[in-house]
Design an enzyme around this catalytic site. Structure first.
Site, PDB file in Angstrom:
ATOM      1  N   GLU A 257      38.296  46.812  47.015  1.00  0.00           N
ATOM      2  CA  GLU A 257      39.162  46.173  46.018  1.00  0.00           C
ATOM      3  C   GLU A 257      38.902  46.874  44.694  1.00  0.00           C
ATOM      4  O   GLU A 257      37.937  46.577  43.994  1.00  0.00           O
ATOM      5  CB  GLU A 257      38.845  44.673  45.913  1.00  0.00           C
ATOM      6  CG  GLU A 257      39.096  43.892  47.186  1.00  0.00           C
ATOM      7  CD  GLU A 257      40.570  43.698  47.490  1.00  0.00           C
ATOM      8  OE1 GLU A 257      41.412  44.135  46.675  1.00  0.00           O
ATOM      9  OE2 GLU A 257      40.879  43.120  48.539  1.00  0.00           O
TER      10      GLU A 257
ATOM     11  N   CYS B  60      41.212  42.727  37.272  1.00  0.00           N
ATOM     12  CA  CYS B  60      41.864  43.827  37.988  1.00  0.00           C
ATOM     13  C   CYS B  60      43.361  43.576  38.101  1.00  0.00           C
ATOM     14  O   CYS B  60      44.139  44.519  38.280  1.00  0.00           O
ATOM     15  CB  CYS B  60      41.241  44.033  39.368  1.00  0.00           C
ATOM     16  SG  CYS B  60      41.100  42.532  40.336  1.00  0.00           S
TER      17      CYS B  60
END
Length: 505
Positions: A262, A296
């Site tokens: 990720e 993010c």
């Protein structure tokens, strides 16, 4: 206006004591635990050696050998108790997240709630680790798939979600029959130690948890490399930069271990002519400025249709000019500090490269805390999508551009190397469906009338391209933490071979 900031060290120590997680601080060296709120050092923690890492992984492997034999619903019961302990400690753990990361109260509480939610999800999952029965071409045969525990799972988490990302992985891994070894960000060691103490309380209540089932190893890059390279680690879930993920992926591939990556996200939103502008304004403001732009999924690029640009952008500028920046412990504050001076320097570097109209971006003075870095969120109007806009800067910078057609906006959005999250604000059903179609957004997350930030645990989280391709939480992501076996049972007296092969002896 300068910010007056009060020391957080005594508060941090009090919360750690209440959680039963006061670390044995050392005098020199080690990993520095600090707070971005004031920049002060809370303490220094021993950094794991390579032998410490190996010992933790070996203990986790021994625990796995026993844990995998416990029925999955019993493993789910342990995770249920973990969720209960997190509920009991929610306020204190959230306070520690605020102290160590700088998140405002509601965001810190929301992060702990994510941990609780994924525990609830995993408890239900413990009775749903389904395999398929498969049609077979051979008479008197049955073919099926079985799912078995994988082994020791390595978790490498980032500072911006210091506890939730661990929970996304650990809750699923534990019900799947795995053990876990966690290397938290070296910027957030205290929250990891607090979670470890909470986990131990759940284990004592459960009573049948093998020693070493969940391990925390504190350290920097070397500790992470030792974790990635250890042959007993079957999967590494790593959250961080694309550069980090590329190196982790290569090292895991060299020994045929599994990656779950990720990584970065240069996320975009499109404001269409039909958009509910009030809704879009709120969605953009949170996604771009929340967590000081350090998610993010933070919104970094905004494409506004030329027909409404001069209506919408001035309203957005006004929001940028008035949003409260300050001590995240204070009520009413919406933007806390950047994590450290490196984040501030990266922000200023990007602002200096962007050639456009800039609003905000300046550092907020903190005379009482010179090592704290608060900055006003920055909005930059660009005539075209330049290189700096296509590069993720982990700070509250929003690049705003005009577009003419939906096809143009989608192309601009998809031009980024990352493919994590995206959104469109529109009341036109055709535009919404076009955005979510195969030739629309190329991101793992594509939202309509909601910003790209703020995912729920019920949906698989992750992205494409340089975001890494991994998925955590939701859907069938549990399969990453297990190994699949295909089983064929012959309950007849003949031995027919597949594809009509004949082999008579």
């Amino acid at each position: 206006m300068a910010l007056e900031l009060k020391s957080v060290r005594s508060d941090a120590l009090a919360v750690l004591e209440k959680l039963g997680a006061t670390p044995p601080f050392i005098e020199d060296g080690g990993v520095v635990a600090r707070s971005p709120i004031t920049g002060e050092t809370i303490g220094r923690i021993h950094e794991a050696s390579s032998s410490d890492v190996s010992a933790a992984i070996e203990a986790a492997h021994r625990a796995f050998l026993d844990w995998r034999l416990l029925p999955a619903p019993r493993r789910g019961e342990f995770v249920r108790l973990l969720g209960e302990e997190l509920r009991n400690a929610k306020a204190e753990l959230a306070e520690l997240v605020t102290i160590e990361v700088g998140k405002i109260k509601s965001e810190a509480l929301g992060e702990v709630q994510e941990m609780i939610d994924i525990c609830d999800f995993a408890v239900g999952l413990s009775r749903q680790l389904y395999g398929l029965t498969i049609a077979t071409e051979r008479p008197s045969h049955r073919m099926m798939e079985s799912w078995h525990p994988l082994g020791v799972i390595g978790i490498i988490s980032a500072f911006n979600f210091p506890v939730a990302v661990w929970a996304w992985n650990a809750a699923l891994a534990l019900v799947c029959g795995d053990s876990v070894v966690w290397k938290p960000s070296e910027k957030t060691p205290l929250t990891a130690l607090a979670v470890d103490a909470i986990m131990k309380r759940a284990a004592r209540r459960f009573g049948a948890v093998p020693a070493g089932l969940s391990q925390v190893i504190i350290g920097g890059r070397g500790v992470g490399e030792a974790l990635v390279d250890h042959p007993q680690i079957q999967l590494v879930s790593a959250t961080g930069s694309t550069e980090m993920g590329r190196k982790v992926g290569q090292r895991l591939a060299a020994r045929f271990a599994r990656p779950l990556l990720e990584l970065g996200g240069n996320n975009a939103a499109i404001i269409a002519p039909s958009a509910d502008q009030g809704l879009a304004l709120r969605g953009v403001a949170f996604a771009a400025m929340g967590t000081a732009g350090q998610r993010c999924t933070s919104l970094r690029r905004l494409f506004v249709h030329e027909s409404i640009y001069d209506q919408f952008v001035p309203r957005l500028k006004a929001a940028y000019g008035s949003v409260p920046v300050g001590d995240p412990r204070q009520e009413g504050v919406l933007i806390g500090p950047l994590i450290d001076d490196g984040a501030y320097k990266n922000m200023q570097k990007a602002l200096s490269e962007a050639r456009g109209g800039v609003i905000g971006g300046e550092r907020v003075a903190t005379p009482s805390a010179p090592d704290a870095y608060y900055a006003r969120p920055a909005l930059i109007e660009l005539d075209a999508q330049t290189d700096v806009a296509l590069r993720e800067t982990f700070a509250p910078i929003l690049y705003v551009m005009r577009y003419s057609t939906l096809e143009e906006a989608i192309d601009l959005q998809n031009a980024a190397k990352h493919g994590l999250s995206s959104s469109i604000f529109t009341l036109d059903m055709r535009e919404a469906e076009r955005f979510m179609a195969a030739n629309g957004s190329d991101c793992g997350i594509a939202n309509v009338n909601i910003g790209p930030s703020g995912a729920e645990i019920g949906g698989a989280f992750g992205g494409e391209k340089e975001t890494g391709g991994g998925r955590e939480s939701g859907s069938d992501s549990w399969k990453a933490y297990m190994r699949r076996a295909t089983n064929t049972v012959n309950f007849g007296t003949d031995l027919p071979l597949a594809q009509g092969v004949k082999f008579d002896v």
